[in-house]
Scaffold this active site. Sequence first.
Site, PDB file in Angstrom:
ATOM      1  N   GLU A  17       0.845  -1.208   0.000  1.00 46.54           N
ATOM      2  CA  GLU A  17       0.000   0.000   0.000  1.00 46.54           C
ATOM      3  C   GLU A  17       0.873   1.248   0.000  1.00 46.54           C
ATOM      4  O   GLU A  17       1.876   1.312   0.727  1.00 46.54           O
ATOM      5  CB  GLU A  17      -0.896  -0.043   1.245  1.00 46.54           C
ATOM      6  CG  GLU A  17      -2.266   0.531   1.037  1.00 46.54           C
ATOM      7  CD  GLU A  17      -3.142  -0.285   0.079  1.00 46.54           C
ATOM      8  OE1 GLU A  17      -3.135   0.042  -1.134  1.00 46.54           O
ATOM      9  OE2 GLU A  17      -3.822  -1.201   0.532  1.00 46.54           O
ATOM     10  N   THR A  19       2.827   2.135  -2.191  1.00 45.72           N
ATOM     11  CA  THR A  19       4.138   1.818  -2.751  1.00 45.72           C
ATOM     12  C   THR A  19       4.169   2.082  -4.248  1.00 45.72           C
ATOM     13  O   THR A  19       5.245   2.227  -4.825  1.00 45.72           O
ATOM     14  CB  THR A  19       4.483   0.327  -2.523  1.00 45.72           C
ATOM     15  OG1 THR A  19       3.342  -0.437  -2.908  1.00 45.72           O
ATOM     16  CG2 THR A  19       4.806   0.050  -1.075  1.00 45.72           C
ATOM     17  N   GLY A 104     -16.284   5.655  -2.377  1.00 46.96           N
ATOM     18  CA  GLY A 104     -15.628   6.078  -1.128  1.00 46.96           C
ATOM     19  C   GLY A 104     -15.246   4.923  -0.226  1.00 46.96           C
ATOM     20  O   GLY A 104     -14.862   5.119   0.927  1.00 46.96           O
ATOM     21  N   SER A 110     -13.679   5.011  -8.994  1.00 46.58           N
ATOM     22  CA  SER A 110     -13.368   5.954 -10.066  1.00 46.58           C
ATOM     23  C   SER A 110     -12.489   5.304 -11.136  1.00 46.58           C
ATOM     24  O   SER A 110     -12.716   5.497 -12.331  1.00 46.58           O
ATOM     25  CB  SER A 110     -12.736   7.231  -9.519  1.00 46.58           C
ATOM     26  OG  SER A 110     -11.566   6.938  -8.802  1.00 46.58           O
ATOM     27  N   GLU A 142      -7.421  10.717 -13.835  1.00 49.88           N
ATOM     28  CA  GLU A 142      -7.571  10.914 -12.383  1.00 49.88           C
ATOM     29  C   GLU A 142      -6.692  12.090 -11.917  1.00 49.88           C
ATOM     30  O   GLU A 142      -7.130  12.928 -11.141  1.00 49.88           O
ATOM     31  CB  GLU A 142      -7.153   9.617 -11.684  1.00 49.88           C
ATOM     32  CG  GLU A 142      -7.349   9.610 -10.192  1.00 49.88           C
ATOM     33  CD  GLU A 142      -8.746   9.199  -9.754  1.00 49.88           C
ATOM     34  OE1 GLU A 142      -9.431   8.472 -10.493  1.00 49.88           O
ATOM     35  OE2 GLU A 142      -9.153   9.633  -8.664  1.00 49.88           O
ATOM     36  N   ASP A 154      -4.581   1.110  -9.230  1.00 44.09           N
ATOM     37  CA  ASP A 154      -6.024   0.885  -9.362  1.00 44.09           C
ATOM     38  C   ASP A 154      -6.416   0.645 -10.821  1.00 44.09           C
ATOM     39  O   ASP A 154      -7.149  -0.297 -11.145  1.00 44.09           O
ATOM     40  CB  ASP A 154      -6.812   2.097  -8.831  1.00 44.09           C
ATOM     41  CG  ASP A 154      -6.462   2.419  -7.403  1.00 44.09           C
ATOM     42  OD1 ASP A 154      -5.792   1.593  -6.757  1.00 44.09           O
ATOM     43  OD2 ASP A 154      -6.853   3.500  -6.933  1.00 44.09           O
TER      44      ASP A 154
HETATM   45  C1  GLA Z   1      -5.168   4.852  -3.995  1.00 43.76           C
HETATM   46  C2  GLA Z   1      -4.382   5.202  -5.262  1.00 43.76           C
HETATM   47  C3  GLA Z   1      -3.406   4.095  -5.636  1.00 43.76           C
HETATM   48  C4  GLA Z   1      -2.532   3.694  -4.446  1.00 43.76           C
HETATM   49  C5  GLA Z   1      -3.381   3.479  -3.193  1.00 43.76           C
HETATM   50  C6  GLA Z   1      -2.553   3.266  -1.969  1.00 43.76           C
HETATM   51  O1  GLA Z   1      -5.993   3.761  -4.219  1.00 43.76           O
HETATM   52  O2  GLA Z   1      -5.266   5.431  -6.317  1.00 43.76           O
HETATM   53  O3  GLA Z   1      -2.619   4.476  -6.731  1.00 43.76           O
HETATM   54  O4  GLA Z   1      -1.525   4.635  -4.234  1.00 43.76           O
HETATM   55  O5  GLA Z   1      -4.259   4.555  -2.938  1.00 43.76           O
HETATM   56  O6  GLA Z   1      -1.804   2.098  -2.092  1.00 43.76           O
END
Ligand code: GLA
Length: 373
Positions: A17, A19, A104, A110, A142, A154
Amino acid sequence: MQSLSVKAPGRINLIGEHTDYNGGFVMPAAIQMAATVHLEKRTDREIHLFAEDLQESYTFNVETISKSYTEWANYIIGVIAQFQKLVTIPTGFHLRLKSNVPIGAGLSSSAAIECAVAVAINELFAFGIDRMQLTKMAQKAEHEYAGVQCGIMDQFASMFGKKDQVILLDCQSMHYQYYPLVLEDYDIVLIDTQIKHALASSEYNTRRKECELGILQIQKTYASVQSLREITMAMLNECIDQTAMPLVYKRCKYVIEEIERTQAAAIDLQENQLAAFGQKMFATHDGLSALYEVSCAELDFLVKEVKHNPNVIGARMMGGGFGGCTINLIKKEATASVVQKLVASYQNTYQKTLVHYIVSIEDGAGLFPSVSI
Ligand code: GLA
């Protein structure tokens, strides 16, 4: 083609996370909840958007694309704007959007919209843009239209997800590997705090800046360093004074540890060492809470409640933080009772009713046979 439908999923992330924008590793997977778009060409130059869930529409001309005050429309407009940088969109179109990715909750609702729109426009006009580039375009949307300087995770998970597999993605080289997720008698359960603190996106951007400050400081000694991926704890200790830059030090320490932890967790998974994997999830949560400071009382509460439950082998907050879901690995036979207990204690403490989702891992974005959504 005159019309088509595309479905793109939300995602979970098992470990790794904050990273992705530090050149590290992530381990996401696409899930059953998805955004669906149906596109139909028009003969003029108008683009008509319609959000089925909100029963709202938004219309503009291909020639006059700009950011909107209508939040949901920006995820779509942002993607269209990326196409316009590369190709000419020959006609207008109708776009109908529907999604069952909770908003959320940290499940990338998104990104699901952005990826569905990117694949759909690419197919509708046969632009032939490859999936990796579409992924980057969705991420750019984004950045430029939602104002969140997100990493690639994501959008990548939504585009490249594979049924029953997790992806180990190296965000520096963009090499990736699929791992079958064999959880045997464990469920992946998301527990949704039902809250999203307002500072989520501003703090996200702040974390990125703090990591960049760390790099700048380290570059004074190691000039060629480009990301925290290349830093060891020894280098960090050598270059950043904990008392002079306490926040930057903590942020970097978390990232360095998490990158290492994610690589070790991938080995656990290959060797089917689920208990060791789960322990790393708890360690990630501790780091996100104490060092990276992107957790919140509600998320900490949910993790603490299950930490010593033998039926829960791993749990942590997931995604950007400041609300959303925890991800839990729970023994199937105990899932119902664990959730029931959490619902009661959360209600007691926060006067809110938890929602939970049992995750199934699905394929990434693709054409959807049904034309009616
Ligand atoms: C959000 C961001 C991702 C990532 C996470 C944390 O989801 O969109 O790119 O950085 O937070 O790991």
